[in-house]
Design an enzyme around this catalytic site. Structure first.
Site, PDB file in Angstrom:
ATOM      1  N   ASP A  57       0.874  -1.178   0.000  1.00 37.06           N
ATOM      2  CA  ASP A  57       0.000   0.000   0.000  1.00 37.06           C
ATOM      3  C   ASP A  57       0.906   1.222   0.000  1.00 37.06           C
ATOM      4  OD1 ASP A  57      -3.158   0.660   1.293  1.00 37.06           O
ATOM      5  OD2 ASP A  57      -1.662   2.239   1.044  1.00 37.06           O
ATOM      6  N   LEU A  79       1.579   4.955 -10.571  1.00 38.46           N
ATOM      7  CA  LEU A  79       0.246   5.354 -11.059  1.00 38.46           C
ATOM      8  C   LEU A  79      -0.777   5.332  -9.930  1.00 38.46           C
ATOM      9  CD1 LEU A  79       0.103   3.151 -14.302  1.00 38.46           C
ATOM     10  CD2 LEU A  79       1.136   5.400 -13.993  1.00 38.46           C
ATOM     11  N   THR A 126      -0.574  15.493 -13.201  1.00 39.78           N
ATOM     12  CA  THR A 126      -1.879  15.729 -13.821  1.00 39.78           C
ATOM     13  C   THR A 126      -2.139  17.186 -14.176  1.00 39.78           C
ATOM     14  OG1 THR A 126      -4.242  15.799 -13.271  1.00 39.78           O
ATOM     15  CG2 THR A 126      -2.747  15.739 -11.426  1.00 39.78           C
ATOM     16  N   GLU A 128      -4.721  18.638 -13.504  1.00 41.79           N
ATOM     17  CA  GLU A 128      -5.435  19.250 -12.366  1.00 41.79           C
ATOM     18  C   GLU A 128      -4.529  20.203 -11.592  1.00 41.79           C
ATOM     19  OE1 GLU A 128      -8.645  19.088 -10.684  1.00 41.79           O
ATOM     20  OE2 GLU A 128      -9.185  18.618 -12.727  1.00 41.79           O
ATOM     21  N   TYR A 151      -7.069  17.006  -4.238  1.00 43.30           N
ATOM     22  CA  TYR A 151      -6.383  16.120  -5.189  1.00 43.30           C
ATOM     23  C   TYR A 151      -5.270  16.891  -5.914  1.00 43.30           C
ATOM     24  CZ  TYR A 151      -5.630  13.463  -9.519  1.00 43.30           C
ATOM     25  OH  TYR A 151      -5.062  12.788 -10.579  1.00 43.30           O
ATOM     26  N   LYS A 155      -1.170  16.398  -5.671  1.00 42.85           N
ATOM     27  CA  LYS A 155      -0.391  16.070  -6.881  1.00 42.85           C
ATOM     28  C   LYS A 155       0.715  17.105  -7.138  1.00 42.85           C
ATOM     29  CE  LYS A 155      -2.120  12.204  -8.711  1.00 42.85           C
ATOM     30  NZ  LYS A 155      -1.325  11.066  -9.201  1.00 42.85           N
TER      31      LYS A 155
HETATM   32  P1  NAP Z   1      -7.494   4.689 -11.272  1.00 38.67           P
HETATM   33  O1  NAP Z   1      -8.174   3.886 -12.314  1.00 38.67           O
HETATM   34  O2  NAP Z   1      -8.287   5.329 -10.195  1.00 38.67           O
HETATM   35  O3  NAP Z   1      -6.374   3.742 -10.608  1.00 38.67           O
HETATM   36  C1  NAP Z   1      -5.717   4.116  -9.426  1.00 38.67           C
HETATM   37  C2  NAP Z   1      -4.860   2.969  -8.954  1.00 38.67           C
HETATM   38  O4  NAP Z   1      -4.219   3.349  -7.729  1.00 38.67           O
HETATM   39  C3  NAP Z   1      -5.643   1.683  -8.648  1.00 38.67           C
HETATM   40  O5  NAP Z   1      -4.858   0.575  -9.018  1.00 38.67           O
HETATM   41  C4  NAP Z   1      -5.765   1.739  -7.135  1.00 38.67           C
HETATM   42  O6  NAP Z   1      -5.945   0.478  -6.518  1.00 38.67           O
HETATM   43  C5  NAP Z   1      -4.399   2.295  -6.786  1.00 38.67           C
HETATM   44  N1  NAP Z   1      -4.333   2.805  -5.425  1.00 38.67           N
HETATM   45  C6  NAP Z   1      -5.133   3.717  -4.833  1.00 38.67           C
HETATM   46  N2  NAP Z   1      -4.759   3.936  -3.567  1.00 38.67           N
HETATM   47  C7  NAP Z   1      -3.697   3.108  -3.328  1.00 38.67           C
HETATM   48  C8  NAP Z   1      -2.889   2.848  -2.209  1.00 38.67           C
HETATM   49  N3  NAP Z   1      -3.080   3.488  -1.054  1.00 38.67           N
HETATM   50  N4  NAP Z   1      -1.890   1.956  -2.325  1.00 38.67           N
HETATM   51  C9  NAP Z   1      -1.697   1.307  -3.486  1.00 38.67           C
HETATM   52  N5  NAP Z   1      -2.437   1.492  -4.585  1.00 38.67           N
HETATM   53  C10 NAP Z   1      -3.429   2.391  -4.512  1.00 38.67           C
HETATM   54  O7  NAP Z   1      -6.626   5.862 -11.953  1.00 38.67           O
HETATM   55  P2  NAP Z   1      -6.099   5.991 -13.460  1.00 38.67           P
HETATM   56  O8  NAP Z   1      -7.113   6.717 -14.269  1.00 38.67           O
HETATM   57  O9  NAP Z   1      -5.576   4.689 -13.924  1.00 38.67           O
HETATM   58  O10 NAP Z   1      -4.899   7.007 -13.256  1.00 38.67           O
HETATM   59  C11 NAP Z   1      -3.589   6.550 -12.961  1.00 38.67           C
HETATM   60  C12 NAP Z   1      -2.785   7.682 -12.311  1.00 38.67           C
HETATM   61  O11 NAP Z   1      -2.714   8.790 -13.209  1.00 38.67           O
HETATM   62  C13 NAP Z   1      -3.388   8.244 -11.018  1.00 38.67           C
HETATM   63  O12 NAP Z   1      -2.318   8.607 -10.189  1.00 38.67           O
HETATM   64  C14 NAP Z   1      -4.129   9.485 -11.454  1.00 38.67           C
HETATM   65  O13 NAP Z   1      -4.211  10.402 -10.388  1.00 38.67           O
HETATM   66  C15 NAP Z   1      -3.226   9.966 -12.580  1.00 38.67           C
HETATM   67  N6  NAP Z   1      -3.860  10.716 -13.667  1.00 38.67           N
HETATM   68  C16 NAP Z   1      -4.938  10.191 -14.311  1.00 38.67           C
HETATM   69  C17 NAP Z   1      -5.485  10.884 -15.378  1.00 38.67           C
HETATM   70  C18 NAP Z   1      -6.667  10.325 -16.134  1.00 38.67           C
HETATM   71  O14 NAP Z   1      -7.291  11.107 -16.885  1.00 38.67           O
HETATM   72  N7  NAP Z   1      -6.973   9.048 -16.033  1.00 38.67           N
HETATM   73  C19 NAP Z   1      -4.928  12.113 -15.794  1.00 38.67           C
HETATM   74  C20 NAP Z   1      -3.806  12.586 -15.106  1.00 38.67           C
HETATM   75  C21 NAP Z   1      -3.254  11.881 -14.059  1.00 38.67           C
HETATM   76  P3  NAP Z   1      -7.413  -0.114  -6.237  1.00 38.67           P
HETATM   77  O15 NAP Z   1      -7.814  -0.776  -7.525  1.00 38.67           O
HETATM   78  O16 NAP Z   1      -7.167  -1.047  -5.122  1.00 38.67           O
HETATM   79  O17 NAP Z   1      -8.309   1.051  -5.891  1.00 38.67           O
HETATM   80  O1  G4F Z   2     -14.464  12.941 -15.246  1.00 45.44           O
HETATM   81  P1  G4F Z   2     -14.088  13.815 -14.112  1.00 45.44           P
HETATM   82  O2  G4F Z   2     -14.445  13.361 -12.741  1.00 45.44           O
HETATM   83  O3  G4F Z   2     -12.543  14.086 -14.262  1.00 45.44           O
HETATM   84  P2  G4F Z   2     -11.590  15.228 -13.659  1.00 45.44           P
HETATM   85  O4  G4F Z   2     -12.166  15.887 -12.475  1.00 45.44           O
HETATM   86  O5  G4F Z   2     -11.206  16.112 -14.806  1.00 45.44           O
HETATM   87  O6  G4F Z   2     -10.343  14.368 -13.173  1.00 45.44           O
HETATM   88  C1  G4F Z   2      -9.779  13.353 -13.992  1.00 45.44           C
HETATM   89  O7  G4F Z   2      -8.818  13.914 -14.838  1.00 45.44           O
HETATM   90  C2  G4F Z   2      -7.677  14.486 -14.150  1.00 45.44           C
HETATM   91  C3  G4F Z   2      -6.772  15.069 -15.233  1.00 45.44           C
HETATM   92  O8  G4F Z   2      -7.176  16.358 -15.558  1.00 45.44           O
HETATM   93  C4  G4F Z   2      -7.003  13.393 -13.355  1.00 45.44           C
HETATM   94  F1  G4F Z   2      -5.895  13.894 -12.744  1.00 45.44           F
HETATM   95  C5  G4F Z   2      -7.960  12.829 -12.339  1.00 45.44           C
HETATM   96  O9  G4F Z   2      -7.328  11.749 -11.641  1.00 45.44           O
HETATM   97  C6  G4F Z   2      -9.190  12.283 -13.065  1.00 45.44           C
HETATM   98  O10 G4F Z   2      -8.794  11.178 -13.842  1.00 45.44           O
HETATM   99  O11 G4F Z   2     -14.750  15.261 -14.290  1.00 45.44           O
HETATM  100  C7  G4F Z   2     -14.580  15.998 -15.485  1.00 45.44           C
HETATM  101  C8  G4F Z   2     -15.505  17.221 -15.466  1.00 45.44           C
HETATM  102  C9  G4F Z   2     -15.420  18.050 -14.176  1.00 45.44           C
HETATM  103  O12 G4F Z   2     -15.411  19.407 -14.539  1.00 45.44           O
HETATM  104  C10 G4F Z   2     -16.690  17.739 -13.427  1.00 45.44           C
HETATM  105  O13 G4F Z   2     -17.178  18.796 -12.610  1.00 45.44           O
HETATM  106  O14 G4F Z   2     -16.857  16.749 -15.522  1.00 45.44           O
HETATM  107  C11 G4F Z   2     -17.630  17.474 -14.587  1.00 45.44           C
HETATM  108  N1  G4F Z   2     -18.797  16.659 -14.229  1.00 45.44           N
HETATM  109  C12 G4F Z   2     -20.105  17.030 -14.458  1.00 45.44           C
HETATM  110  N2  G4F Z   2     -20.912  16.102 -13.985  1.00 45.44           N
HETATM  111  C13 G4F Z   2     -18.805  15.484 -13.602  1.00 45.44           C
HETATM  112  C14 G4F Z   2     -20.145  15.120 -13.453  1.00 45.44           C
HETATM  113  N3  G4F Z   2     -17.804  14.692 -13.173  1.00 45.44           N
HETATM  114  C15 G4F Z   2     -18.135  13.513 -12.581  1.00 45.44           C
HETATM  115  N4  G4F Z   2     -17.146  12.695 -12.167  1.00 45.44           N
HETATM  116  N5  G4F Z   2     -19.431  13.130 -12.392  1.00 45.44           N
HETATM  117  C16 G4F Z   2     -20.484  13.903 -12.806  1.00 45.44           C
HETATM  118  O15 G4F Z   2     -21.658  13.536 -12.633  1.00 45.44           O
END
Ligand code: NAP
Ligand code: G4F
Length: 334
Positions: A57, A79, A126, A128, A151, A155
Site C-alpha cells: 500500500d 500510477l 496531472t 489538475e 487532489y 499532486k
Molecule cells: P485509477 O483507475 O483510479 O487507478 C488508481 C490505482 O491506484 C488503482 O490501481 C488503485 O488500486 C491504486 N491505489 C489507490 N490507492 C492506493 C494505495 N493506497 N496503495 C496502493 N495502490 C493504490 O486511476 P487511473 O485513471 O488509472 O490514473 C492513474 C494515475 O494517473 C493516477 O495517479 C491518477 O491520479 C493519474 N492521472 C490520471 C489521469 C486520467 O485522466 N486518467 C490524468 C492525469 C493523471 P485499487 O484498484 O485497489 O483502488
Molecule cells: O471525469 P471527471 O471526474 O474528471 P476530472 O475531475 O477532470 O479528473 C480526472 O482527470 C484528471 C486530469 O485532468 C485526473 F488527474 C484525475 O485523476 C481524473 O482522472 O470530471 C470531469 C468534469 C469536471 O469538470 C466535473 O465537474 O466533468 C464534470 N462533471 C459534471 N458532472 C462530472 C459530473 N464529473 C463527474 N465525475 N461526475 C459527474 O456527474
C-alpha cells in the site's frame, strides 16, 4: 504501483508486449479487485507468466520499501492514487496521504535502490495541477500551478518531490503531466464513462435519467492506450524531463453528451438532470494541454481521435447493456 487501475491495465499490456517482466503492487481488500488484470491475462495469455502481483500500500512505507529493494526494478511507474477529484473534497487528508506522502514513499525507496543500481521513476502528474482558470489556456510545462482541489494540491506536492529527488539525489525521476484520458476501462464515476454507460443503457431501455453536475466544464480528452506509450517514452528519454501529454483540443461535457447520445440516436436534453450533488466546491473550468514538448522531444502524438474514443467506449458499454438486458429477461422467464 496502481496496476489494478485504468492506466495500470494499459501500461502493463504495453510493457508485457515489449518483453518486460511486470510486478504490480496491489492493496488487500475483502473482495478481489483485479477485474482489469484478469481481463489482461485472458487477452494476452502468452505473456501472463511475466506478470506478478505483490501486496503493498502506498501509505505503508515499509511495504513499498521492501518490495522495491527485493524486486530491484529498472523502472518504477507510480500510477497509484486516490484519483477522484470530487471525492478528494470529502477525504482531503487521505488523498494527501496516498497521492503526496505515498509518492514520497516511492521516491525514497527508489533513492535507496539507486545506491545499488540505476532505477528510473515515473510519477503520474496531472493537468489538475494547473487549475484551469480562465486565461491560462492552453497549459504547458511553463504554466503556473494553481490547484483547485485537495487532489490537485497533493499532486503538486508529489510533482515537486519528484523534481527535488532528481535535483538533490541524482535520481532519474520524471513527471508525465497527463490531461484527461479515457477508455472502456475508465472508472464508472468519471464523467465520460458515466455518460457512455448511461447512453447505452438508455438505448437498451434499462435507464431513463442521467444525473450530472457542471456540464459546461471543458476538458482535453485523449485515449488511455495512447497515453501509456508516452509514459514509457518519458522513461526511455536520455534525461528525466517533466512533459505535458495532451491532444491540444478542448471540448465541453455537453460536446461529449452530443457525441455519445447522438451516436445512440438520442437527444441528451431529454434525459440529463442537473444535480447539485455532483458540483464541486471549486471547479476546474478549462483544461487544454500544449503537447509541443512531447512531440519534439519524444516524437509522441495522440493516435486516437475524440470520435474514435467515444465510439470504442460506446461499443464496449452497449455490449455490457445488452448482456444486462438479456440476463434480466432470462431471470423473468425462469
Ligand atoms: P485509477 O483507475 O483510479 O487507478 C488508481 C490505482 O491506484 C488503482 O490501481 C488503485 O488500486 C491504486 N491505489 C489507490 N490507492 C492506493 C494505495 N493506497 N496503495 C496502493 N495502490 C493504490 O486511476 P487511473 O485513471 O488509472 O490514473 C492513474 C494515475 O494517473 C493516477 O495517479 C491518477 O491520479 C493519474 N492521472 C490520471 C489521469 C486520467 O485522466 N486518467 C490524468 C492525469 C493523471 P485499487 O484498484 O485497489 O483502488
Ligand atoms: O471525469 P471527471 O471526474 O474528471 P476530472 O475531475 O477532470 O479528473 C480526472 O482527470 C484528471 C486530469 O485532468 C485526473 F488527474 C484525475 O485523476 C481524473 O482522472 O470530471 C470531469 C468534469 C469536471 O469538470 C466535473 O465537474 O466533468 C464534470 N462533471 C459534471 N458532472 C462530472 C459530473 N464529473 C463527474 N465525475 N461526475 C459527474 O456527474
Amino acid at each position: 504501483m496502481g496496476i489494478t487501475g485504468q492506466d495500470g491495465y494499459y501500461l502493463s499490456r504495453l510493457l508485457l508486449q515489449k518483453g518486460y517482466e511486470v510486478h504490480g503492487i496491489v492493496r488487500r481488500s475483502s473482495v478481489m479487485n483485479r477485474v482489469r488484470i484478469d481481463q489482461l491475462k485472458q487477452e494476452i495469455p502468452e505473456h501472463a507468466n511475466r506478470l506478478t502481483m505483490h501486496y503493498g500500500d502506498l501509505t505503508d512505507n515499509a511495504s513499498i520499501l521492501n518490495r522495491v529493494l527485493e524486486l530491484e526494478p529498472d523502472e518504477i511507474y507510480n500510477l497509484a492514487a486516490q484519483s477522484h477529484v470530487r471525492v478528494s473534497f470529502d477525504m482531503p487528508m487521505y488523498t494527501q496521504q496516498v497521492n503526496a506522502d505515498g509518492a514520497l514513499n516511492v521516491l525514497e525507496a527508489a533513492r535507496m535502490l539507486n545506491r545499488r543500481k540505476t532505477v528510473k521513476v515515473y510519477q503520474a502528474s496531472t493537468s489538475e495541477m494547473f487549475g484551469g482558470l480562465p486565461g491560462t489556456v492552453p497549459q504547458s510545462e511553463a504554466t503556473l500551478f494553481h490547484p483547485r482541489s485537495p487532489y490537485g494540491c497533493a499532486k503538486v506536492a508529489a510533482f515537486h518531490h519528484t523534481v527535488h529527488y532528481r535535483e538533490s539525489h541524482d535520481l532519474f525521476s520524471a513527471n508525465g503531466i497527463l490531461f484527461n484520458h479515457e477508455s472502456p476501462l475508465r472508472g464508472e464515476n468519471f464523467v465520460t464513462r458515466k455518460i457512455t454507460l448511461a447512453a447505452t443503457r438508455i438505448a437498451e431501455g434499462l435507464q431513463s435519467v442521467l444525473k450530472l453536475g457542471n456540464t459546461k466544464a471543458q476538458r482535453d480528452w485523449g485515449y488511455a492506450g495512447d497515453y501509456v506509450e508516452a509514459m514509457w517514452l518519458i522513461l526511455q528519454h536520455d534525461t528525466p524531463e517533466d512533459i505535458v501529454i495532451a491532444t491540444g483540443v478542448m471540448r465541453s461535457i455537453e460536446d461529449f453528451l452530443d457525441a455519445a447520445f447522438g451516436a445512440m440516436e438520442l437527444n441528451w436534453q431529454d434525459y440529463v438532470q442537473i444535480d447539485p450533488d455532483y458540483f464541486r466546491p471549486t471547479e476546474v473550468h478549462q483544461l487544454c494541454g500544449d503537447p509541443t514538448k512531447a512531440r519534439d522531444l519524444l516524437g509522441w502524438r495522440p493516435k486516437t481521435s475524440f470520435e474514435e474514443l467515444v465510439r470504442i467506449m460506446l461499443e464496449h458499454d452497449r455490449e455490457l447493456a445488452r448482456r444486462e438486458k438479456w440476463i434480466g429477461e432470462m431471470a423473468t422467464k425462469s
